[in-house]
Design a protein around this motif. Structure first.
Motif, PDB file in Angstrom:
ATOM      1  N   ALA A  96       0.818  -1.217   0.000  1.00 39.93           N
ATOM      2  CA  ALA A  96       0.000   0.000   0.000  1.00 39.93           C
ATOM      3  C   ALA A  96       0.847   1.260   0.000  1.00 39.93           C
ATOM      4  N   GLY A  97       1.975   1.236   0.695  1.00 39.98           N
ATOM      5  CA  GLY A  97       2.844   2.405   0.734  1.00 39.98           C
ATOM      6  C   GLY A  97       3.389   2.759  -0.633  1.00 39.98           C
ATOM      7  N   LEU A  98       3.796   1.756  -1.391  1.00 38.42           N
ATOM      8  CA  LEU A  98       4.320   1.993  -2.731  1.00 38.42           C
ATOM      9  C   LEU A  98       3.244   2.588  -3.630  1.00 38.42           C
ATOM     10  N   TRP A  99       2.050   1.995  -3.594  1.00 39.50           N
ATOM     11  CA  TRP A  99       0.968   2.507  -4.441  1.00 39.50           C
ATOM     12  C   TRP A  99       0.611   3.932  -4.050  1.00 39.50           C
ATOM     13  N   GLY A 104       1.378   9.891  -5.985  1.00 41.04           N
ATOM     14  CA  GLY A 104       1.888  11.243  -5.840  1.00 41.04           C
ATOM     15  C   GLY A 104       2.748  11.709  -7.003  1.00 41.04           C
ATOM     16  N   LEU A 105       3.099  10.807  -7.909  1.00 45.18           N
ATOM     17  CA  LEU A 105       3.918  11.180  -9.064  1.00 45.18           C
ATOM     18  C   LEU A 105       3.054  11.793 -10.158  1.00 45.18           C
ATOM     19  N   ARG A 143      13.602  10.691 -13.086  1.00 44.01           N
ATOM     20  CA  ARG A 143      12.990  11.708 -12.219  1.00 44.01           C
ATOM     21  C   ARG A 143      12.013  11.075 -11.232  1.00 44.01           C
ATOM     22  N   ALA A 144      11.215  10.136 -11.720  1.00 45.68           N
ATOM     23  CA  ALA A 144      10.245   9.473 -10.843  1.00 45.68           C
ATOM     24  C   ALA A 144      10.954   8.692  -9.744  1.00 45.68           C
ATOM     25  N   LEU A 145      11.974   7.951 -10.108  1.00 44.42           N
ATOM     26  CA  LEU A 145      12.716   7.175  -9.107  1.00 44.42           C
ATOM     27  C   LEU A 145      13.403   8.088  -8.104  1.00 44.42           C
ATOM     28  N   ASP A 146      13.937   9.225  -8.562  1.00 41.95           N
ATOM     29  CA  ASP A 146      14.546  10.187  -7.638  1.00 41.95           C
ATOM     30  C   ASP A 146      13.514  10.701  -6.636  1.00 41.95           C
ATOM     31  N   LYS A 147      12.320  11.030  -7.127  1.00 47.11           N
ATOM     32  CA  LYS A 147      11.262  11.508  -6.226  1.00 47.11           C
ATOM     33  C   LYS A 147      10.902  10.450  -5.199  1.00 47.11           C
ATOM     34  N   LEU A 148      10.806   9.190  -5.651  1.00 52.69           N
ATOM     35  CA  LEU A 148      10.468   8.116  -4.722  1.00 52.69           C
ATOM     36  C   LEU A 148      11.578   7.897  -3.696  1.00 52.69           C
TER      37      LEU A 148
END
Length: 161
Positions: A96-99, A104-105, A143-148
């Motif tokens: 659930a945390g990952l989803w 938020g992306l 960019r998405a992985l950096d945000k995560l």
């Protein structure tokens, strides 16, 4: 190989719904996406069935429909009243945390991550599906992985923004 359209829908509807949920992040949007993609598949069933890849056709259709939708709706929408609390999806299994963090992306970044890691597609196929260059796919993924990563670090250190 599925002989009948109804057999295909009965066998794959749940998996397609899960895929739609991962793409959109919302249960209602996922259901709408699956419904629209299956309507289009129904129209093209004889042609798609001969190619032995109806699921690939539906998933590609879903990805393209999702991208088209967020391109149309990415402008800010004003509402008369602010909702009291956000919508949450309690029935979705998995991390659930990952989803939650994926939601938020920005939509394009989320779509790239879903297609790359959930679907296992190579960058070139993702680029073709989304109508962008391979370099754009790579930069959006980075960019998405950096945000995560930043978000995970914030959660681990307790310094949540």
């Amino acid at each position: 190989m599925f002989v009948e359209f109804a057999d295909f829908v009965a066998a794959r509807a749940d998996a397609l719904y899960r895929y739609g949920y991962v793409l959109t992040g919302h249960a209602e949007d996922a259901a709408d996406l699956v419904q629209e993609a299956l309507l289009r598949l129904g129209d093209a069933w004889p042609r798609v069935q001969r190619r032995d890849d109806p699921e690939g056709y539906v998933r590609t259709t879903m990805a393209r429909l999702h991208i088209s939708t967020w391109r149309r709706l990415r402008r800010e929408r004003l509402v008369a009243e602010v909702p009291e609390k956000p919508y949450t999806q309690d029935g979705f299994s998995g991390d659930a945390g990952l989803w939650h963090e994926l939601k938020g992306l920005p939509p394009k970044q989320r779509a790239v991550l879903v297609l790359r890691y959930y679907e296992g597609l190579p960058d070139q196929e993702i680029a073709e599906l989304l109508g962008v260059s391979r370099g754009t796919v790579r930069s959006q993924a980075a960019r998405a992985l950096d945000k995560l990563r930043v978000r995970v670090a914030e959660l681990e250190t307790g310094r949540v923004r």
